[in-house]
Structure formats: structure tokens, C-alpha cells
Design a protein around this motif. Structure first.
Motif, mmCIF file in Angstrom:
data_model
loop_
_atom_site.group_PDB
_atom_site.id
_atom_site.type_symbol
_atom_site.label_atom_id
_atom_site.label_comp_id
_atom_site.label_asym_id
_atom_site.label_seq_id
_atom_site.Cartn_x
_atom_site.Cartn_y
_atom_site.Cartn_z
ATOM 1 N N ASP A 1 0.856 -1.180 0.000
ATOM 2 C CA ASP A 1 0.000 0.000 0.000
ATOM 3 C C ASP A 1 0.895 1.234 0.000
ATOM 4 O OD1 ASP A 1 -1.789 2.002 0.312
ATOM 5 O OD2 ASP A 1 -2.730 1.230 2.134
ATOM 6 N N LEU A 2 0.976 1.902 -1.157
ATOM 7 C CA LEU A 2 1.890 3.028 -1.292
ATOM 8 C C LEU A 2 1.534 4.155 -0.323
ATOM 9 C CD1 LEU A 2 4.251 4.324 -2.749
ATOM 10 C CD2 LEU A 2 2.668 5.121 -4.514
ATOM 11 N N ALA A 3 0.253 4.458 -0.157
ATOM 12 C CA ALA A 3 -0.149 5.539 0.741
ATOM 13 C C ALA A 3 0.271 5.244 2.182
ATOM 14 C CB ALA A 3 -1.658 5.754 0.651
ATOM 15 N N GLN A 4 0.073 4.001 2.610
ATOM 16 C CA GLN A 4 0.443 3.642 3.979
ATOM 17 C C GLN A 4 1.955 3.712 4.185
ATOM 18 O OE1 GLN A 4 -1.554 3.145 6.517
ATOM 19 N NE2 GLN A 4 0.151 2.772 7.913
ATOM 20 N N ALA A 5 2.720 3.229 3.208
ATOM 21 C CA ALA A 5 4.178 3.284 3.320
ATOM 22 C C ALA A 5 4.676 4.726 3.363
ATOM 23 C CB ALA A 5 4.813 2.537 2.141
ATOM 24 N N VAL A 6 4.049 5.606 2.563
ATOM 25 C CA VAL A 6 4.453 7.014 2.571
ATOM 26 C C VAL A 6 4.136 7.652 3.917
ATOM 27 C CG1 VAL A 6 3.925 9.274 1.551
ATOM 28 C CG2 VAL A 6 4.306 7.306 0.077
ATOM 29 N N LYS A 7 2.955 7.372 4.451
ATOM 30 C CA LYS A 7 2.583 7.968 5.746
ATOM 31 C C LYS A 7 3.534 7.531 6.852
ATOM 32 C CE LYS A 7 -1.821 6.734 5.438
ATOM 33 N NZ LYS A 7 -3.247 6.564 5.786
ATOM 34 N N ILE B 1 0.868 17.199 4.394
ATOM 35 C CA ILE B 1 0.452 15.875 3.922
ATOM 36 C C ILE B 1 -0.897 16.038 3.248
ATOM 37 C CG2 ILE B 1 -0.109 13.509 4.563
ATOM 38 C CD1 ILE B 1 1.735 13.802 6.943
ATOM 39 N N GLY B 2 -0.936 15.803 1.953
ATOM 40 C CA GLY B 2 -2.157 15.970 1.183
ATOM 41 C C GLY B 2 -2.985 14.708 1.152
ATOM 42 N N GLU B 3 -3.665 14.478 0.056
ATOM 43 C CA GLU B 3 -4.551 13.335 -0.095
ATOM 44 C C GLU B 3 -3.739 12.050 -0.110
ATOM 45 O OE1 GLU B 3 -8.283 12.040 -3.007
ATOM 46 O OE2 GLU B 3 -6.895 13.640 -3.584
ATOM 47 N N MET B 4 -4.206 11.045 0.622
ATOM 48 C CA MET B 4 -3.529 9.748 0.689
ATOM 49 C C MET B 4 -4.532 8.669 0.313
ATOM 50 S SD MET B 4 -0.316 9.887 1.506
ATOM 51 C CE MET B 4 0.725 11.333 1.755
ATOM 52 N N VAL B 5 -4.566 8.321 -0.935
ATOM 53 C CA VAL B 5 -5.504 7.332 -1.453
ATOM 54 C C VAL B 5 -4.817 5.978 -1.484
ATOM 55 C CG1 VAL B 5 -6.943 6.650 -3.396
ATOM 56 C CG2 VAL B 5 -6.648 9.076 -2.851
ATOM 57 N N PRO B 6 -5.356 4.965 -0.812
ATOM 58 C CA PRO B 6 -4.718 3.647 -0.815
ATOM 59 C C PRO B 6 -4.622 3.101 -2.243
ATOM 60 C CG PRO B 6 -6.407 3.766 0.886
ATOM 61 C CD PRO B 6 -6.565 4.989 0.046
ATOM 62 N N GLY B 7 -3.517 2.421 -2.506
ATOM 63 C CA GLY B 7 -3.317 1.823 -3.813
ATOM 64 C C GLY B 7 -2.180 0.821 -3.761
ATOM 65 N N GLU C 1 4.492 19.782 -0.257
ATOM 66 C CA GLU C 1 3.256 19.010 -0.196
ATOM 67 C C GLU C 1 3.500 17.599 -0.729
ATOM 68 O OE1 GLU C 1 0.412 21.162 -2.436
ATOM 69 O OE2 GLU C 1 0.746 23.058 -1.360
ATOM 70 N N VAL C 2 3.001 16.610 0.002
ATOM 71 C CA VAL C 2 3.143 15.202 -0.376
ATOM 72 C C VAL C 2 1.754 14.597 -0.476
ATOM 73 C CG1 VAL C 2 4.160 12.969 0.181
ATOM 74 C CG2 VAL C 2 5.341 15.082 0.840
ATOM 75 N N SER C 3 1.506 13.871 -1.573
ATOM 76 C CA SER C 3 0.204 13.226 -1.731
ATOM 77 C C SER C 3 0.371 11.933 -2.503
ATOM 78 C CB SER C 3 -0.779 14.153 -2.464
ATOM 79 O OG SER C 3 -0.301 14.426 -3.773
ATOM 80 N N VAL C 4 -0.609 11.046 -2.328
ATOM 81 C CA VAL C 4 -0.681 9.796 -3.084
ATOM 82 C C VAL C 4 -2.098 9.686 -3.624
ATOM 83 C CG1 VAL C 4 -0.493 7.279 -3.018
ATOM 84 C CG2 VAL C 4 1.089 8.677 -1.675
ATOM 85 N N VAL C 5 -2.229 9.581 -4.959
ATOM 86 C CA VAL C 5 -3.540 9.484 -5.589
ATOM 87 C C VAL C 5 -3.505 8.382 -6.642
ATOM 88 C CG1 VAL C 5 -4.086 11.927 -5.196
ATOM 89 C CG2 VAL C 5 -2.947 11.235 -7.325
ATOM 90 N N ARG C 6 -4.677 8.037 -7.112
ATOM 91 C CA ARG C 6 -4.790 7.109 -8.241
ATOM 92 C C ARG C 6 -5.109 7.886 -9.509
ATOM 93 N NH1 ARG C 6 -8.213 1.720 -6.406
ATOM 94 N NH2 ARG C 6 -7.039 1.227 -4.511
#
Length: 457
Positions: free
Chosen positions: A311-317, A336-342, A370-375
Motif C-alpha cells: 500500500d503506497l499511501a500507507q508506506a508514505v505515511k 500531507i495531502g490526499e492519501m488514497v490507498p493503492g 506538499e506530499v500526496s498519493v492518488v490514483r
């Protein structure tokens, strides 16, 4: 280049063909005119012979009858004039001997001279051909026999001949272009095509590519020698780069192994040492990636793994927990911006990628970061944005090249390998790195990696 050469040669071929066709066209028109003139000249001579006696005796009835019959048979008006230009016999009424073409013909004929041959019969001209012959008795001119010859059929034949000539001209031009101009163009441009192909090979990483300079023109030989020298310099520079990275990674392995042994012993006594041991392991993985980076110009395929997707979002957090403290210590703002699991490939070294991006943003950019993870469709996108000066369009294309650094940052400490490692790491799992200028200024670095379809949130 080929198009420009063809644009130069084809008009030359067309001009030469036109130059050659003009005399042929004139020959066709002149030849048809001469043929018609000679055939009607014989008839005019016959009428001049037949008019000799009537002009002397005044009995013109037979002569008028012959003229009418000839007109009906050949659709060609005939008339006979005396030396004073009075019409004695004619096949049709209304003859005006003062017409310019008739006057010129009669002036010459009544003076005892044969008129000159008429001009060429071109299709775009109209009018009749005047054929005149003197009526002579014992050397004395008694009058003239004149034929007004229609030229429509002759002009039609000239037109057909010109159309055939035009068709042959077009076919000849096409044959010359296909059979001569294009092969000559290919032959002339072959050295440049070879150089172009060699350049593409070098661009793809084949730095040992060389071009042949044997039998070439002096200018092309110098160009080929310059290209070969450039390719050799690039090849040597790449070899030195590989040797440097390989030597550095090799030299780092021994002290890292020794440090790990010592820290393993301390880790039994101190919990803090266990965190140091984790960093030592990370350094070891970095050294291994440097070795892979030095050994290949193209990233390898994704390594097979039976592990569950990451899960990229979880690893980044999880990694941002430590970076928050680092940024806070330097009075920098980390958002920390949007963190969408993927789900992504478990082989992706998220910690290393994020460390490079956040370190670069703190050194070369400006807060807030700013750091974010999106799909995005079939990709999971890790995005890091700063609000610094950003990069120009030329520099954006070079982001991720080994040892490359922007002109604005060359005075700052660094090796220029960070983003190259990020790009290699992303490519190792089938991903890519994109650098772009966001709205409002700054710089966005996106790490785009494939989304694993069977991943469940």
C-alpha cells in the motif's frame, strides 16, 4: 533534407523537359501548317493555270463554275482577281480584297513573288489560311488565284499532337524522377541517413556505434569523423561513470558489512542500535542499486515476488513520521495531502524514493512542501511539490539523468544521482518519473507506478 533535394531537382527536370518540349511543339504546329499550305498550293497553281485563258478572253463562266464546284467539294472559298485587283470569278460573294491578310498576299503575288509560308497553326488562334498564286502569261502577271483555306481540322490535329506531347512529357518527367532523381537523391543522402541512424542508436544507448567515412566527400568525411569522436567521448564518459559507481559501491560494501557486525552486537544491549541497524540495511540496499545502475543502461523488469502488494499511501505515511521531525527542526512546513490507498509492487523502495524527493525539496525548493498519493487510471502517483523557483522547459527534460544538475543548483552540495536512482527504482517496477511546473510556481515530481488490480483497500 530529402524533400529539399527533391524540391530542387524536380523543378530542374521539369524546366529541362519544357525546354526540350517547346521545339517539338513548334515542330508539330509548323509541320501541320506547312502540310496544309503545300497541299492547297498545288490547287492554287491549278486554278492559276485555268484562269490564264479567261483573264485574256473575258469568258469567266467556266472558271466561276470550277470555283463553285471546288468550294462545294473542299469547303474552301476560291476567287480570281485581275492585275487591278478586281474580282473576276469567285465561289462566294462578298470578297473584300482590302482585308489585311488578303492585301498582303495579293501585294506579293501580283508583284510576281510567291507569298511567304503562313505562321504555325496554334489551337488558340483562329482564322483562315490565304494561299495565292500568280496567273502568268509569257512572264506577264495577269492576276492571281486565291484560296481561303479553313484551318479548323488542322488546328484540331495540332491540338491532339500537343496533348500527346504533354502526356509524353508528364510520363517522361515521372520516369526521370522515379528512375533517376530519386535514386540519385538516395545515393547523395545515404551518408546522412547512415549518420542519422547512428545518432538514433547512440540515443538508445549504443555508444559503441560508429559511422563509416571511407569513400565519402571531404565534408561528409569530416562530419563522420566528428560524430565518431563525439560517440567515443560519450562512450568513455559512460565507462568512467560506470567505473566510478561500481568502485564506490564496492568500496562501501566492506565498511557497511563491518559496521553492521558491530551494530548487531550493540543491538542486544541498546534499542537505539536497532534503528541504526535498519539504516545500515538501507544503505546496503542503496549500494546494491548503485551496482545495478552502473551495470545497465536500461532498467530491468519487475522482479518476481510472492509478497502481497504494498500500500503506497500507507508506506508514505509511515515514512513521513520521521520527515516531519526533520522538517520541523529546520523550520520547514511539510503538508500531507490526499492519501488514497493503492497497491503497488512490493519491490518498490518507497523509503529511498521519498527520502530523495523530500531531501531535494528541502534543499533546492521552498516551503511549504506538499506530499500526496492518488490514483490516476491504472497508476498510483506519489507526488511531491515545492514552491521554489522550479525548472525551465529544457531542464525539465533532463530531470533524472545521471550526474545532471540544474545551473541554479550547481553551487550547492550534491552528486546529481538522487533523481537518477528514483527513476531507476520506479522503472524497475514498470513505473516512471514525471517532472512538471504546477500552477502557482514551484516544481512537482511525480513517481507513477502501475496499480496492482487485485489489491483490496
Amino acid at each position: 533534407m530529402r524533400r529539399r533535394l527533391l524540391q530542387s531537382l524536380v523543378p530542374m527536370v521539369v524546366v529541362l523537359a519544357i525546354i526540350a518540349a517547346v521545339p517539338l511543339a513548334n515542330y508539330i504546329a509548323t509541320g501541320q501548317s506547312r502540310t496544309l499550305f503545300l497541299s492547297r498550293s498545288n490547287d492554287a497553281d491549278w486554278f492559276a493555270t485555268m484562269a490564264e485563258s479567261p483573264l485574256q478572253s473575258g469568258d469567266i463562266a467556266t472558271l466561276r463554275e470550277l470555283a463553285v464546284r471546288y468550294h462545294e467539294l473542299y469547303a474552301t472559298p476560291v476567287f480570281v482577281v485581275d492585275v487591278d485587283r478586281r474580282v473576276i470569278a469567285t465561289s462566294r460573294s462578298g470578297v473584300d480584297v482590302k482585308e489585311p491578310d488578303l492585301k498582303v498576299a495579293l501585294d506579293s503575288t501580283l508583284a510576281g513573288r510567291l507569298p511567304a509560308e503562313p505562321a504555325a497553326l496554334w489551337p488558340w488562334r483562329s482564322g483562315e489560311m490565304v494561299v495565292a498564286r500568280p496567273v502568268v502569261n509569257n512572264g506577264r502577271v495577269l492576276g492571281a488565284a486565291v484560296l481561303r483555306v479553313p484551318t479548323e481540322k488542322a488546328r484540331d490535329q495540332v491540338e491532339r499532337g500537343l496533348l500527346l506531347l504533354l502526356g509524353g512529357l508528364l510520363i517522361s518527367i515521372g520516369a526521370v524522377v522515379v528512375g533517376i532523381v530519386r535514386p540519385v537523391t538516395r545515393w547523395v543522402l545515404r551518408p546522412l541517413n547512415d549518420l542519422d541512424n547512428a545518432t538514433h542508436q547512440v540515443t538508445r544507448g549504443a555508444l559503441d556505434t560508429r559511422v563509416s567515412t571511407d569513400g565519402r566527400a571531404p565534408e561528409l568525411r569530416r562530419l563522420g569523423d566528428s560524430f565518431n569522436s563525439m560517440a567515443l567521448s560519450l562512450h568513455q564518459a559512460r565507462q568512467r561513470e560506470r567505473e566510478f559507481v561500481a568502485d564506490a559501491s564496492h568500496q562501501l560494501r566492506t565498511p557497511l558489512t563491518s559496521a553492521r557486525i558491530h551494530i548487531e552486537g550493540l543491538s542486544r544491549l541498546s534499542p537505539t542500535a536497532r534503528f541504526a541497524l535498519s539504516d545500515i540495511d538501507r544503505l546496503g540496499r542503496i549500494v546494491q542499486r548503485l551496482s545495478r545502475l552502473a551495470g545497465s543502461d536500461r532498467p530491468g523488469d519487475i522482479e518476481s515476488s510472492n509478497e502481497a502488494p504494498l500500500d503506497l499511501a500507507q508506506a508514505v505515511k509511515e515514512r513521513l513520521v520521521g520527515w516531519k521531525a526533520v522538517y520541523a527542526a529546520d523550520d520547514l512546513e511539510l503538508v500531507i495531502g490526499e492519501m488514497v490507498p493503492g497497491g503497488v509492487a512490493p519491490e518498490l523502495e518507497v523509503d529511498d524514493i521519498l527520502d530523495v524527493l523530500l531531501d531535494n525539496a528541502s534543499k533546492y525548493g521552498a516551503p511549504p512542501v506538499e506530499v500526496s498519493v492518488v490514483r490516476d487510471g491504472t497508476e498510483v502517483v506519489l507526488s511531491v511539490r515545492d514552491h521554489g523557483l522550479g525548472l525551465g522547459s529544457r531542464d525539465l527534460k533532463k530531470v533524472g539523468e545521471r550526474f545532471w544538475r540544474s545551473a541554479h543548483h550547481r553551487e550547492m552540495p550534491g552528486t546529481g544521482l538522487g533523481l537518477a536512482i528514483v527513476r531507476s527504482e520506479a522503472a524497475r517496477v514498470g513505473g516512471r518519473v514525471v517532472a512538471r511546473p504546477p500552477v502557482g510556481g514551484g516544481l512537482v515530481i511525480e513517481v507513477r507506478v502501475p496499480l496492482i488490480d487485485d489489491y483490496e483497500d
